[in-house]
Design an enzyme around this catalytic site. Structure first.
Site, PDB file in Angstrom:
ATOM      1  N   LYS A  36       0.824  -1.209   0.000  1.00 62.82           N
ATOM      2  CA  LYS A  36       0.000   0.000   0.000  1.00 62.82           C
ATOM      3  C   LYS A  36       0.865   1.270   0.000  1.00 62.82           C
ATOM      4  O   LYS A  36       2.077   1.193   0.237  1.00 62.82           O
ATOM      5  CB  LYS A  36      -0.926  -0.057   1.221  1.00 62.82           C
ATOM      6  CG  LYS A  36      -1.910  -1.235   1.195  1.00 62.82           C
ATOM      7  CD  LYS A  36      -2.821  -1.203   2.417  1.00 62.82           C
ATOM      8  CE  LYS A  36      -3.858  -2.312   2.383  1.00 62.82           C
ATOM      9  NZ  LYS A  36      -4.780  -2.226   3.547  1.00 62.82           N
ATOM     10  N   TYR A  88     -12.697  -1.873  -2.956  1.00 61.33           N
ATOM     11  CA  TYR A  88     -13.125  -1.955  -1.549  1.00 61.33           C
ATOM     12  C   TYR A  88     -14.640  -1.807  -1.380  1.00 61.33           C
ATOM     13  O   TYR A  88     -15.110  -1.484  -0.287  1.00 61.33           O
ATOM     14  CB  TYR A  88     -12.389  -0.900  -0.719  1.00 61.33           C
ATOM     15  CG  TYR A  88     -10.945  -1.275  -0.437  1.00 61.33           C
ATOM     16  CD1 TYR A  88     -10.623  -2.328   0.432  1.00 61.33           C
ATOM     17  CD2 TYR A  88      -9.897  -0.598  -1.029  1.00 61.33           C
ATOM     18  CE1 TYR A  88      -9.312  -2.689   0.697  1.00 61.33           C
ATOM     19  CE2 TYR A  88      -8.568  -0.946  -0.775  1.00 61.33           C
ATOM     20  CZ  TYR A  88      -8.289  -1.989   0.098  1.00 61.33           C
ATOM     21  OH  TYR A  88      -6.983  -2.342   0.362  1.00 61.33           O
ATOM     22  N   ASN A 107      -1.764   0.268   6.869  1.00 64.60           N
ATOM     23  CA  ASN A 107      -1.239  -0.990   7.402  1.00 64.60           C
ATOM     24  C   ASN A 107      -0.393  -1.799   6.405  1.00 64.60           C
ATOM     25  O   ASN A 107      -0.359  -3.021   6.455  1.00 64.60           O
ATOM     26  CB  ASN A 107      -2.373  -1.818   8.009  1.00 64.60           C
ATOM     27  CG  ASN A 107      -3.429  -2.186   6.991  1.00 64.60           C
ATOM     28  OD1 ASN A 107      -3.315  -1.817   5.826  1.00 64.60           O
ATOM     29  ND2 ASN A 107      -4.434  -2.926   7.416  1.00 64.60           N
ATOM     30  N   HIS A 127      -2.014  -5.433   1.659  1.00 63.09           N
ATOM     31  CA  HIS A 127      -3.307  -6.114   1.513  1.00 63.09           C
ATOM     32  C   HIS A 127      -3.047  -7.590   1.297  1.00 63.09           C
ATOM     33  O   HIS A 127      -2.054  -7.962   0.667  1.00 63.09           O
ATOM     34  CB  HIS A 127      -4.054  -5.556   0.290  1.00 63.09           C
ATOM     35  CG  HIS A 127      -5.249  -6.380  -0.100  1.00 63.09           C
ATOM     36  ND1 HIS A 127      -6.459  -6.244   0.533  1.00 63.09           N
ATOM     37  CD2 HIS A 127      -5.403  -7.372  -1.013  1.00 63.09           C
ATOM     38  CE1 HIS A 127      -7.320  -7.112   0.008  1.00 63.09           C
ATOM     39  NE2 HIS A 127      -6.704  -7.808  -0.932  1.00 63.09           N
ATOM     40  N   GLU A 179      -9.677 -10.405  -7.234  1.00 62.71           N
ATOM     41  CA  GLU A 179      -8.750  -9.287  -7.068  1.00 62.71           C
ATOM     42  C   GLU A 179      -7.572  -9.379  -8.047  1.00 62.71           C
ATOM     43  O   GLU A 179      -7.118  -8.365  -8.578  1.00 62.71           O
ATOM     44  CB  GLU A 179      -8.244  -9.255  -5.620  1.00 62.71           C
ATOM     45  CG  GLU A 179      -9.364  -8.895  -4.644  1.00 62.71           C
ATOM     46  CD  GLU A 179      -9.004  -9.092  -3.170  1.00 62.71           C
ATOM     47  OE1 GLU A 179      -9.883  -8.826  -2.326  1.00 62.71           O
ATOM     48  OE2 GLU A 179      -7.863  -9.506  -2.860  1.00 62.71           O
TER      49      GLU A 179
HETATM   50  P1  IDP Z   1      -7.737  -6.648   6.092  1.00 63.02           P
HETATM   51  O1  IDP Z   1      -6.955  -5.744   5.155  1.00 63.02           O
HETATM   52  O2  IDP Z   1      -6.900  -7.113   7.256  1.00 63.02           O
HETATM   53  O3  IDP Z   1      -8.441  -7.768   5.387  1.00 63.02           O
HETATM   54  P2  IDP Z   1     -10.337  -5.360   6.302  1.00 63.02           P
HETATM   55  O4  IDP Z   1     -11.222  -5.446   7.491  1.00 63.02           O
HETATM   56  O5  IDP Z   1     -10.718  -6.140   5.081  1.00 63.02           O
HETATM   57  O6  IDP Z   1      -8.862  -5.726   6.776  1.00 63.02           O
HETATM   58  O7  IDP Z   1     -10.215  -3.810   5.929  1.00 63.02           O
HETATM   59  C1  IDP Z   1      -9.666  -3.407   4.687  1.00 63.02           C
HETATM   60  C2  IDP Z   1      -8.733  -2.256   4.933  1.00 63.02           C
HETATM   61  O8  IDP Z   1      -9.476  -1.140   5.418  1.00 63.02           O
HETATM   62  C3  IDP Z   1      -7.667  -2.495   6.011  1.00 63.02           C
HETATM   63  O9  IDP Z   1      -6.550  -3.218   5.547  1.00 63.02           O
HETATM   64  C4  IDP Z   1      -7.322  -1.066   6.415  1.00 63.02           C
HETATM   65  O10 IDP Z   1      -6.436  -0.451   5.485  1.00 63.02           O
HETATM   66  C5  IDP Z   1      -8.676  -0.391   6.331  1.00 63.02           C
HETATM   67  N1  IDP Z   1      -9.355  -0.383   7.638  1.00 63.02           N
HETATM   68  C6  IDP Z   1      -9.963  -1.432   8.255  1.00 63.02           C
HETATM   69  N2  IDP Z   1     -10.480  -1.087   9.450  1.00 63.02           N
HETATM   70  C7  IDP Z   1     -10.185   0.233   9.593  1.00 63.02           C
HETATM   71  C8  IDP Z   1     -10.451   1.185  10.639  1.00 63.02           C
HETATM   72  O11 IDP Z   1     -11.059   0.878  11.666  1.00 63.02           O
HETATM   73  N3  IDP Z   1      -9.978   2.458  10.421  1.00 63.02           N
HETATM   74  C9  IDP Z   1      -9.313   2.829   9.287  1.00 63.02           C
HETATM   75  N4  IDP Z   1      -9.048   1.968   8.292  1.00 63.02           N
HETATM   76  C10 IDP Z   1      -9.472   0.693   8.431  1.00 63.02           C
HETATM   77 MG    MG Z   2      -9.959  -7.717   3.965  1.00 68.13          MG
END
Ligand code: IDP
Ligand code: MG
Length: 139
Positions: free
Chosen positions: A11, A51, A114, A117, A128
């Site tokens: 990312k 997303y 984070n 992905h 994807e």
């Molecule tokens: P994942 O990437 O671990 O599968 P998901 O729940 O699918 O997590 O969420 C997709 C992306 O959305 C996350 O990787 C992160 O970048 C963002 N995200 C998820 N939860 C939050 C939040 O509470 N605050 C801000 N961004 C979030």
């Molecule tokens: Mg996810």
């Protein structure tokens, strides 16, 4: 895409922090082979579509803004049990909860920014991967 493949994106924060080399090294050291890879930047339309499943979540707008804020590296990876093993390698969504030695523990800044992905199922890995790559770009 076969069930031994997953899809990843390094990312924008990974690129900004200069950690892409280290992260790709961790990925290949863990036994994943790179089947496709590109350096690109998502348009707002692409990020919204990618997303879409999170469209109703409060962080959707922030997520789309962040994912379009700079370039990403998109890749298809191959390994036995790829989806689950890659999720284990990247760690929990929130780096504060990610296990020691995981990519997110080492390189993620926050739950939003984070670092990487990872697809959450074989079905989504296929969708994807197809979203980002044509058949001629997958080796
Ligand atoms: P994942 O990437 O671990 O599968 P998901 O729940 O699918 O997590 O969420 C997709 C992306 O959305 C996350 O990787 C992160 O970048 C963002 N995200 C998820 N939860 C939050 C939040 O509470 N605050 C801000 N961004 C979030
Ligand atoms: Mg996810």
């Amino acid at each position: 895409m076969a069930t031994n493949r997953t899809f990843t994106m390094l990312k924008p924060d990974s690129i900004e922090s200069g950690n892409t080399g280290n992260i790709l090294q961790m990925i290949t050291d863990a036994g994943f082979a790179i089947k496709a890879m590109k350096y690109t930047r998502l348009s707002e339309e692409q990020a919204k579509k990618f997303y879409e499943v999170h469209a109703e979540r409060p962080f959707y707008g922030e997520l789309v803004e962040y994912m379009t804020s700079g370039p990403i590296i998109a890749a298809i990876l191959e390994k036995e049990n790829a989806v689950a093993d890659f999720r284990a390698l990247i760690g929990a969504t929130d780096p504060a909860e990610a296990a020691e030695g995981t990519i997110r523990k080492k390189y993620a800044e926050s739950k939003g920014r984070n670092a990487v992905h990872g697809s959450d199922s074989d079905e989504n890995a296929q969708i994807e991967g197809d979203f980002h790559f044509s058949a001629a770009e997958i080796f």
